[in-house]
Design a protein around this motif. Sequence first.
Motif, PDB file in Angstrom:
ATOM      1  N   GLY A 152     -13.842  -2.560  -7.316  1.00 57.52           N
ATOM      2  CA  GLY A 152     -12.754  -3.504  -7.137  1.00 57.52           C
ATOM      3  C   GLY A 152     -11.572  -2.873  -6.422  1.00 57.52           C
ATOM      4  N   LYS A 153     -10.473  -3.592  -6.419  1.00 57.01           N
ATOM      5  CA  LYS A 153      -9.262  -3.146  -5.728  1.00 57.01           C
ATOM      6  C   LYS A 153      -8.329  -2.437  -6.695  1.00 57.01           C
ATOM      7  N   HIS A 154      -7.964  -1.191  -6.346  1.00 54.94           N
ATOM      8  CA  HIS A 154      -7.087  -0.398  -7.199  1.00 54.94           C
ATOM      9  C   HIS A 154      -6.136   0.430  -6.344  1.00 54.94           C
ATOM     10  N   ASP A 155      -5.056   0.863  -6.957  1.00 55.74           N
ATOM     11  CA  ASP A 155      -4.180   1.870  -6.364  1.00 55.74           C
ATOM     12  C   ASP A 155      -4.806   3.235  -6.675  1.00 55.74           C
ATOM     13  N   PHE A 156      -5.156   3.987  -5.631  1.00 57.31           N
ATOM     14  CA  PHE A 156      -5.856   5.257  -5.811  1.00 57.31           C
ATOM     15  C   PHE A 156      -4.930   6.466  -5.642  1.00 57.31           C
ATOM     16  N   THR A 157      -3.652   6.286  -5.945  1.00 59.04           N
ATOM     17  CA  THR A 157      -2.706   7.402  -5.859  1.00 59.04           C
ATOM     18  C   THR A 157      -3.173   8.596  -6.694  1.00 59.04           C
ATOM     19  N   SER A 158      -3.735   8.326  -7.868  1.00 58.12           N
ATOM     20  CA  SER A 158      -4.210   9.413  -8.737  1.00 58.12           C
ATOM     21  C   SER A 158      -5.366  10.184  -8.121  1.00 58.12           C
ATOM     22  N   PHE A 159      -6.016   9.587  -7.131  1.00 63.84           N
ATOM     23  CA  PHE A 159      -7.201  10.199  -6.517  1.00 63.84           C
ATOM     24  C   PHE A 159      -6.952  10.570  -5.060  1.00 63.84           C
ATOM     25  N   CYS A 160      -5.719  10.960  -4.765  1.00 67.10           N
ATOM     26  CA  CYS A 160      -5.350  11.398  -3.418  1.00 67.10           C
ATOM     27  C   CYS A 160      -4.627  12.735  -3.522  1.00 67.10           C
ATOM     28  N   ALA A 161      -4.948  13.672  -2.634  1.00 70.33           N
ATOM     29  CA  ALA A 161      -4.278  14.969  -2.641  1.00 70.33           C
ATOM     30  C   ALA A 161      -2.773  14.778  -2.495  1.00 70.33           C
ATOM     31  N   VAL A 162      -2.016  15.433  -3.354  1.00 73.66           N
ATOM     32  CA  VAL A 162      -0.569  15.235  -3.409  1.00 73.66           C
ATOM     33  C   VAL A 162       0.098  15.565  -2.086  1.00 73.66           C
ATOM     34  N   ASP A 163      -0.308  16.676  -1.449  1.00 73.02           N
ATOM     35  CA  ASP A 163       0.367  17.123  -0.236  1.00 73.02           C
ATOM     36  C   ASP A 163      -0.036  16.325   1.000  1.00 73.02           C
ATOM     37  N   ALA A 164      -0.883  15.313   0.813  1.00 76.59           N
ATOM     38  CA  ALA A 164      -1.362  14.545   1.963  1.00 76.59           C
ATOM     39  C   ALA A 164      -0.923  13.092   1.919  1.00 76.59           C
ATOM     40  N   LEU A 224      -6.443   5.589 -13.161  1.00 72.36           N
ATOM     41  CA  LEU A 224      -6.088   4.752 -12.011  1.00 72.36           C
ATOM     42  C   LEU A 224      -4.700   4.136 -12.202  1.00 72.36           C
ATOM     43  N   LEU A 225      -4.438   3.612 -13.386  1.00 70.70           N
ATOM     44  CA  LEU A 225      -3.164   2.958 -13.661  1.00 70.70           C
ATOM     45  C   LEU A 225      -1.993   3.938 -13.670  1.00 70.70           C
ATOM     46  N   ALA A 226      -2.274   5.212 -13.950  1.00 66.23           N
ATOM     47  CA  ALA A 226      -1.212   6.210 -14.020  1.00 66.23           C
ATOM     48  C   ALA A 226      -0.559   6.460 -12.662  1.00 66.23           C
ATOM     49  N   CYS A 227      -1.327   6.280 -11.567  1.00 61.01           N
ATOM     50  CA  CYS A 227      -0.807   6.555 -10.212  1.00 61.01           C
ATOM     51  C   CYS A 227      -0.176   7.950 -10.155  1.00 61.01           C
TER      52      CYS A 227
END
Length: 255
Positions: A152-164, A224-227
């Motif tokens: 589904g559709k989610h905000d994937f901020t938690s699953f993205c490298a911080v420096d990128a 996921l919700l934590a972002c």
Amino acid sequence: MRSVRNLLLTLRYDGSNYHGWQIQQNAVTVQQVFQEALAKILGECPDVKGCSRTDSFVHALEFCVSFKTEHTIPCERLIGALNHFLPEDIAAISCREVPLDFHARYSCIGKEYVYRIWNCRTRDPFLRGRALHYWYPLDLEKLNRAAACFLGKHDFTSFCAVDAREPGNMERTVTKAVWSREGNMVEFTVAADGFLYHMVRIMVGTMLRVAQGKLQPEDISRILLACDRSAAGPTAPPQGLFLKQVFYRDVKRDA
């Protein structure tokens, strides 16, 4: 006067010797090697558009590039010429003309990746650099419950490298997320309308925490919700990751 052609090329490469696709200073990349081969054939350096950046040492079973040229070389001859000049770990597998407004990256509507894990107590030297050697037990029923949380559709901020992270939309829609096993080879396959930097590798690293009992499958939804990147698990090594398919609407990859 020659007319301009827009060509869509499909490549396949072993990324073990390259620092990803995109040209970098002081590092050898797939794009650099590809453009050098292309220039030898066309006598020019067209502006090459890649479908993705891919991390260092990541592989591609299917990688699409597009570029415009006035050169009249037929597609079949271009494939043969490229494979003459390209090193053995990169191959051109198809080429076709596409509309002038086609762009290998911006016309893409989705991608599919696969992450491969050699799940055995003993390593396989023939898989070195092509699969993560992970010898602890993997419960696929448990892993698939975790993977289902990504759908589904989610905000994937938690699953993205911080420096990128770049300002913009961090939402992605995942249409497929499934673990499978064939003998000792375990694969995680994921498809989405787009991916963030290190997204698949962080997904895998986090789900391996589930396999270890350090997280529960349902914790994926909370992460996921934590972002928050610190809420997720580690980034899995790049060597097990393959770009498997690139999806375009109304455009075929074969000649």
